[in-house]
Write a protein that holds these residues in place. Structure first.
Motif: not given
Length: 843
Positions: A221-225, A274-279, A281-282, A287-293
């Motif tokens: 959920d946190r990753e998707a958010l 969403a900003e807190e969920a981003l914080r 993340l490991r 960067e890995r998520m956005l690079r894949g997209v």
């Protein structure tokens, strides 16, 4: 068993139940396992510092007998397994009567992740019939509106800020309280509440509340958010390229992600969560998520494209390019990224950023166009030069349509013809856009017949985009109203609404477009004296959407609509507050061609409500970016004469009125208003009255009979009218609504009145409106009814008759009921028609 999501009010309810039990003489035991960090068997029971904790431990662990203990447990899901089992066993055995409060995560993944040994036996109690279950639901928006008044004073927050607080709270009472506190504190400090809600300190109370709500989410959920937050407005189908459908749907159901309801179902994450969920993340996960997209989109070679992904890439390149180095991207795709980012920045009111993005591809036609548009927004005085050397004939259809909109919003206001351009044969969409541009140009030049002809031509076509057709319907409706055919205007406004919200299908126009449509309809009703059905409900709905999506243009237009509604309802202070919020947030934003017209209408209403200073400030701001077209110039003259009259400068007001009158010969609605203004300012005579009657007889405009009756009263020397100051006489009767709501005008029963074009006469008044039986009214009610018919507000009537506003409201309500008037304006018209009938009998 009391169950509900985090922030649903369980802790508050436990406190209130505890207080109620103490008042009844009971001595409950309160356990709060979330307040300690003790570990091991029976940790929750051992750690309690409650005065009766020892008795509870003895009863549960030692088997002592006695009267059943009352035990209240907040966050029972945090009980250690041994304590949970002991309490459940004591409940089954009758040794304990308990209120067990469980916090249930919002998403399915989180519920599965947080299921543990403590929750299972408690739920079993309910499943086996040993416990009653009460579920606390999340707050609805309506509940949040009411609760917000308890958490924060109404005055400091403008309507958009209120809606933003509600949207960000996502149904949580805890978040609502903390967001309301943060927004109110900012407002009291003269800061923009919306900015305060964007910049939340992590260690503030609000920061901790946000963190708690994100903590309960599962990792997927946190990753998707977080990803949807980074790619705001990404289409649902595009999001499913990277995220599991079950997770995305779960976040939508939990109100953590908003679906705009369009055919593309664009997604907007709650930005704070969403900003807190981003914080959370490991390291390196973002960067890995956005690079894949990004790599997946670029690998498609343009076959699949997402503007939010392109904007994200441009932001990364502008900051140094760590996700996908720009040098590794095909130049054509890199240019497309820069185009999308520049366009997005211009639409968001960030022209400086648009210039920076466009500079990455200086030879690209689309980027150059966006750069010139940004220059026009930054320096309105040089807008003519910014687009001067762009040859529209060389632009492909999509860019040509963008160019048309740019000209309409920038160059056209300086008197240039936005449609006087040649070019190759275009597609049907572009052809329709050209016709609508011609209609809009004609409308702003008061050529209503031409505007109507062009707009209706587009409406008859089937091969036209929905947003173009909506603009055509609005122009046709506005033209019909100004030509004096309100019945036709009403049908066209209904058609526009049908196009925007087609039954059984997604909405066809974005939030800003819908608010523009509402603003145009408000202008038409204001200028013709018509009621506007469901105005508060429509404003509330669209403001809520703008707040959830963070739509910059929608937020500004929504605030303007709210300010307009307040101004017409004589709530000058609220109107100024809302207008200041809109102007402060507009910056370099292009709010469209109607925003200035709405501000001029607000200025006129404010001046006649007694706040000439605020009206003059609006005029100074609008006049700083002059619009040379006749329609804005006419509204500017009307606003100026209202300010002059309010300031007692009657000769200057008459000069402005005469200038306006010279411009309105081809516009019946404006003509009727201008003739009335002249009479109210002392220029009335038999010839003017005859001209006003002649103009009124050719229309079915709601205001026409009332204004004729007033001028007849002035020419006959009726004391109730001739003793009034010009500023009072200039006030037209209230439309829409006039009381009951502090935030927005309250809805009245929808009622569209009007007479067939060319049919208005004293005889038709008697046929269509029964002359009120004023003998049924008390003397005081008749006196107040007469003042209502003259256009006075309740407060003005109260001041004149030395009564309280509440007493006046009561008399108005009673009189309306006796006369069967469904709204205040119906009441005023009915009394005016009575005066017409009296005049006929006297003659």
């Amino acid at each position: 068993m009391l169950a509900g999501p985090l922030g649903s009010g369980k802790t508050h309810l436990v406190r209130e139940v505890t207080r109620a039990l103490h008042r009844l003489g009971a001595r409950p035991v309160l356990l709060q396992p979330g307040r300690h960090s003790a570990q091991g068997p029976y940790a929750a029971l051992e750690a309690t510092t409650n005065s009766r904790g020892a008795e509870l431990r003895t009863r549960l662990l030692g088997g002592a007998e006695g009267e059943p203990l009352i035990v209240l447990i907040d966050d029972a899901q945090l009980l250690d397994p041994d304590s949970a089992a002991a309490i459940v066993g004591a409940v089954r055995g009758g040794a304990v009567v308990a209120l067990l409060c469980l916090s249930e995560p919002r998403t399915l993944a989180a519920r599965a992740e947080h299921a543990d040994d403590a929750t299972s036996p408690i739920v079993e109690l309910w499943l086996q019939g040993a416990a009653e279950r009460i579920d606390l639901s999340e707050l609805t928006d309506a509940d949040a509106e009411s609760l917000l008044d308890l958490f924060a004073p109404v005055e400091p927050l403008d309507a958009v800020a209120r809606k933003r607080v509600i949207a960000l709270s996502a149904g949580s009472r805890t978040l609502l309280r903390e967001f309301a506190h943060a927004a109110s504190s900012a407002a009291r400090s003269r800061r923009d509440p919306l900015q305060a809600l964007r910049d939340v300190p992590r260690h503030a109370r609000l920061g901790h509340a946000i963190a708690a709500h994100v903590t309960e989410l599962a990792q997927p959920d946190r990753e998707a958010l977080a990803l949807i937050g980074l790619l705001s407005a990404i289409a649902y189908t595009d999001a499913l390229r990277f995220l599991p459908q079950r997770v995305v749907d779960d976040l939508r159901s939990a109100r953590l992600v908003h679906d705009d309801g369009s055919v593309h179902h664009r997604l907007h994450a709650n930005p704070c969560l969403a900003e807190e969920a981003l914080r959370r993340l490991r390291p390196g996960a973002r960067e890995r998520m956005l690079r894949g997209v990004a790599e997946r989109m670029l690998a498609a070679g343009g076959g699949w494209w997402s503007t939010p992904v392109a904007v994200m890439l441009a932001e990364d390149w502008h900051a140094g390019g760590v996700i996908v180095p720009p040098a590794s991207v095909d130049p054509a795709l890199a240019a497309r990224v820069a185009q999308d980012a520049a366009r997005h920045a211009n639409d968001a009111g960030l022209p400086t950023l648009a210039v920076a993005y466009a500079a990455e591809v200086p030879d690209d036609a689309a980027a150059v166009l966006e750069s010139r548009y940004a220059s026009a927004l930054l320096f309105p005085a040089t807008a003519r030069d910014a687009l001067a050397d762009i040859d529209p004939a060389t632009l492909p259809d999509p860019l040509f349509m963008r160019y048309l909109r740019m000209r309409a919003h920038t160059v056209a206001r300086r008197g240039l013809d936005a449609t006087a351009m040649s070019g190759p044969t275009r597609s049907s969409d572009v052809d329709a856009e050209l016709i609508v541009a011609a209609a809009e140009s004609s409308a702003f030049h008061l050529r209503w017949d031409h505007a109507s002809e062009n707009a209706e031509q587009v409406l008859r076509r089937q091969d036209v985009r929905a947003d173009t057709k909506v603009r055509a319907a609005l122009l046709a409706a506005m033209s019909a109203a100004q030509r004096g055919s309100w019945r036709r205007a009403t049908d066209l406004f209904d058609h526009a609404r049908h196009l925007i919200h087609p039954p059984g299908r997604p909405v066809s126009v974005g939030c800003a477009g819908r608010l523009t449509a509402l603003g145009v309809e408000m202008l038409a009703c204001w200028s013709t004296g018509a009621d506007l059905p469901d105005l508060p409900q429509r404003i509330h709905e669209e403001l809520a959407v703008a707040a959830r999506e963070g739509d910059a243009r929608g937020i500004v237009l929504g605030s303007l609509c709210v300010a307009f509604a307040h101004a017409v309802a004589d709530r000058a202070e609220q109107a100024v507050h809302e207008l200041d919020a809109a102007v402060g947030r507009a910056g370099s934003l292009d709010a469209g061609p109607y925003a200035a017209l709405i501000q001029l209408a607000i200025a006129q209403s404010l001046a006649l409500s007694g706040d000439a200073a605020a009206a003059r400030r609006i005029l100074h701001r609008v006049a700083g970016e002059p619009d040379e077209r006749p329609l804005p110039k006419h509204l500017l003259l009307e606003a100026r004469l209202s300010v002059h009259a309010a300031e007692g400068r009657h000769e200057e007001a008459r000069i402005q009125a005469r200038r306006a009158l010279e411009m309105s010969s081809e516009s019946p609605a404006l003509r009727i208003r201008d003739l009335y203004h002249a009479a109210a300012l002392g220029d009335g005579d038999a010839h003017l009255l005859a001209a006003l009657r002649d103009a009124a007889e050719r229309t079915d405009l709601p205001m026409a009979p009332l204004l004729v009756a007033r001028v007849e009263g002035l020419t006959q020397g009726r004391r109730g009218l001739i003793r009034r100051r010009p500023a009072e006489l200039l006030r037209r009767p209230m439309t829409w609504s006039d009381e009951h709501s502090a935030h927005l005008p309250a809805p009245e029963t929808p009622h569209r009145s009007g007479f067939a074009a060319g049919q208005w006469s004293r005889g038709s008044v008697h046929r269509l409106w029964s002359v009120p039986n004023s003998e049924a009214l008390t003397p005081r009610e008749r006196e107040i009814a007469g003042l209502v018919a003259e256009g006075l507000s309740n407060r003005e009537i109260a001041d004149r008759l030395f009564l309280s506003v509440r007493t006046v409201e009561s008399h108005v309500y009673q009189a309306r009921a006796k006369l069967g008037a469904r709204s205040r304006i119906d009441f005023a018209r009915a009394m005016a028609h009575r005066e017409v009938a009296r005049g006929s009998r006297a003659l």
